[in-house]
Design an enzyme around this catalytic site. Structure first.
Site, mmCIF file in Angstrom:
data_model
loop_
_atom_site.group_PDB
_atom_site.id
_atom_site.type_symbol
_atom_site.label_atom_id
_atom_site.label_comp_id
_atom_site.label_asym_id
_atom_site.label_seq_id
_atom_site.Cartn_x
_atom_site.Cartn_y
_atom_site.Cartn_z
ATOM 1 N N TYR A 101 0.857 -1.182 0.000
ATOM 2 C CA TYR A 101 0.000 0.000 0.000
ATOM 3 C C TYR A 101 0.891 1.230 0.000
ATOM 4 O O TYR A 101 1.845 1.319 0.786
ATOM 5 C CB TYR A 101 -0.886 0.041 1.251
ATOM 6 C CG TYR A 101 -1.586 1.371 1.435
ATOM 7 C CD1 TYR A 101 -2.863 1.581 0.941
ATOM 8 C CD2 TYR A 101 -0.948 2.435 2.078
ATOM 9 C CE1 TYR A 101 -3.503 2.806 1.085
ATOM 10 C CE2 TYR A 101 -1.571 3.667 2.219
ATOM 11 C CZ TYR A 101 -2.846 3.850 1.718
ATOM 12 O OH TYR A 101 -3.458 5.072 1.849
ATOM 13 N N GLU A 189 -4.054 7.176 -3.412
ATOM 14 C CA GLU A 189 -3.482 5.928 -2.932
ATOM 15 C C GLU A 189 -3.467 4.865 -4.019
ATOM 16 O O GLU A 189 -4.320 4.863 -4.909
ATOM 17 C CB GLU A 189 -4.220 5.418 -1.691
ATOM 18 C CG GLU A 189 -5.656 5.009 -1.916
ATOM 19 C CD GLU A 189 -6.322 4.491 -0.632
ATOM 20 O OE1 GLU A 189 -5.900 4.899 0.472
ATOM 21 O OE2 GLU A 189 -7.250 3.680 -0.744
#
Length: 377
Positions: A101, A189
């Site tokens: 991530y 993101e």
């Protein structure tokens, strides 16, 4: 403002972030027309403004064109967290050796943009933060210098452990930061960013949110906006001089002043209720604002009771009462309404409301408790 995954991926491509090819399809016929019959493993993904698409059945693998058509047919029209799926992204799947991530947020604690990264990719970062906060790397970014090369390499090296892959990921982080700044983002993101067995690195899912206050200087971003019903209410409210934000509770709130609005919501929470909105009519004494506010509140099917909490300073309580009377003449509703008026011309306002039979109270705590009780009847 939010955009869909396919739109975030398009922006990633513009900034040189590696993204697998994909096809946006609005129907099964679109899939049949656009997707090649090449036996490429693909993933069919619902495009809605909601998380948890995979758990809801909105993400499915397809090993052939025929299977992609079949899976798209199952996903299109689905309801995911209240959103109807009207389009799917059919994207090339990649083999995954490791998932990560990486994301950028406006961090209120550090009062700056913060780079976040974790080797626990492929799951919601909120879940990682709750279960294993130590697995999240955080790097505050100086707004004057931006994301420095050494910072990007340092984070990437902590993630991957070897310099070859870290250099590639550091470059992706720099590109993501530039995209974030250039588009006035509030969130950007990649989840997951994946490393394949063949040492390729791909951004296979992306999410971006943008600062509404900066949209006036972001016409290309604004053109991507797909307004939901709730967002349209917020836009309409703003055009009418109201500050409105939809929430998930059942007690509709109409208040004058942002501070009093926050205190009102806190009071509702204190007594076990859930506010359905933030709604500030501002300091104006224009009765039309009250009419517009009531229209917005009563259009929310989740609202079971309305709490009106006015402290008159510049705002005159009698004008609020007149607006409420006009609104009730125009909108026939069985939803209970509790009124608290205090301050300028409160006595006159309460006198005007006497004939309506509406419950009137003198304190915020009384108003909150009464509204909660009426919402359960």
């Amino acid at each position: 403002m939010k955009i869909h995954e396919y739109q975030a991926r398009d922006l990633f491509k513009v900034y040189g972030i590696p993204v697998p090819d994909g096809f946006l399809c609005y129907s099964v016929a679109d899939v049949r027309e656009k997707v090649p019959d090449d036996n490429q493993l693909r993933v069919v993904k619902a495009q809605v403004h909601a998380g948890g698409r995979g758990k809801a059945g909105g993400v499915k693998l397809a090993s052939s064109k025929a299977e992609a058509i079949e899976k798209a047919g199952l996903i299109l029209g689905m309801d995911i967290k209240g959103y109807r799926v009207g389009k799917v992204l059919v994207a090339n799947a990649v083999d995954i050796a490791r998932e990560f991530y990486v994301g950028l947020i406006n961090d209120r604690n550090s009062k700056t943009i913060t780079l976040m990264a974790s080797a626990e990719g492929g799951v919601e970062i909120e879940e990682v933060a709750r279960v294993s906060p130590e697995k999240i790397i955080k790097m505050p970014i100086n707004p004057v210098t931006g994301l420095m090369d050494w910072q990007a390499r340092s984070v990437a090296l902590k993630l991957l452990g070897d310099i070859k892959h870290a250099r590639i990921v550091a470059d992706i982080l720099q590109k993501l930061y530039k995209l974030y700044i250039d588009t006035d983002s509030s969130l950007a993101e990649i989840n997951p960013l994946v490393l394949t067995p063949g040492d390729e690195i791909w951004a296979i899912d992306g999410k971006m949110n943008f600062d509404d206050n900066a949209l006036y200087r972001q016409p290309k971003v604004l053109a991507m906006r797909e307004v939901t019903d709730d967002e349209q209410k917020e836009i309409d409210a703003h055009e009418k001089g109201l500050s409105y934000i939809k929430l998930d509770g059942s007690i509709g709130c109409m208040v004058n002043g942002a501070g009093l609005a926050m205190a009102t919501m806190d009071m509702i929470k204190l007594y076990g209720g859930e506010p359905a909105n933030f709604l500030d009519i501002g300091g104006s004494s224009n009765p039309q604002k009250v009419i517009d506010a009531m229209n917005i509140l009563l259009s929310d099917k989740n609202v079971k009771a309305v709490m009106i909490n006015i402290f008159g300073g510049i705002t005159r309580c009698d004008d609020v009462a007149r607006g409420l009377l006009t609104a009730l003449d125009q909108i026939k509703t069985d939803i209970p309404i509790v009124v608290r008026l205090s301050g300028t011309n409160a006595k006159e306002g309460l006198e005007l409301l006497k004939a309506t039979g509406l419950p009137t109270v003198s304190t915020m705590s009384e108003a909150a408790q009464k509204a909660i009780a009426l919402s359960k009847m």
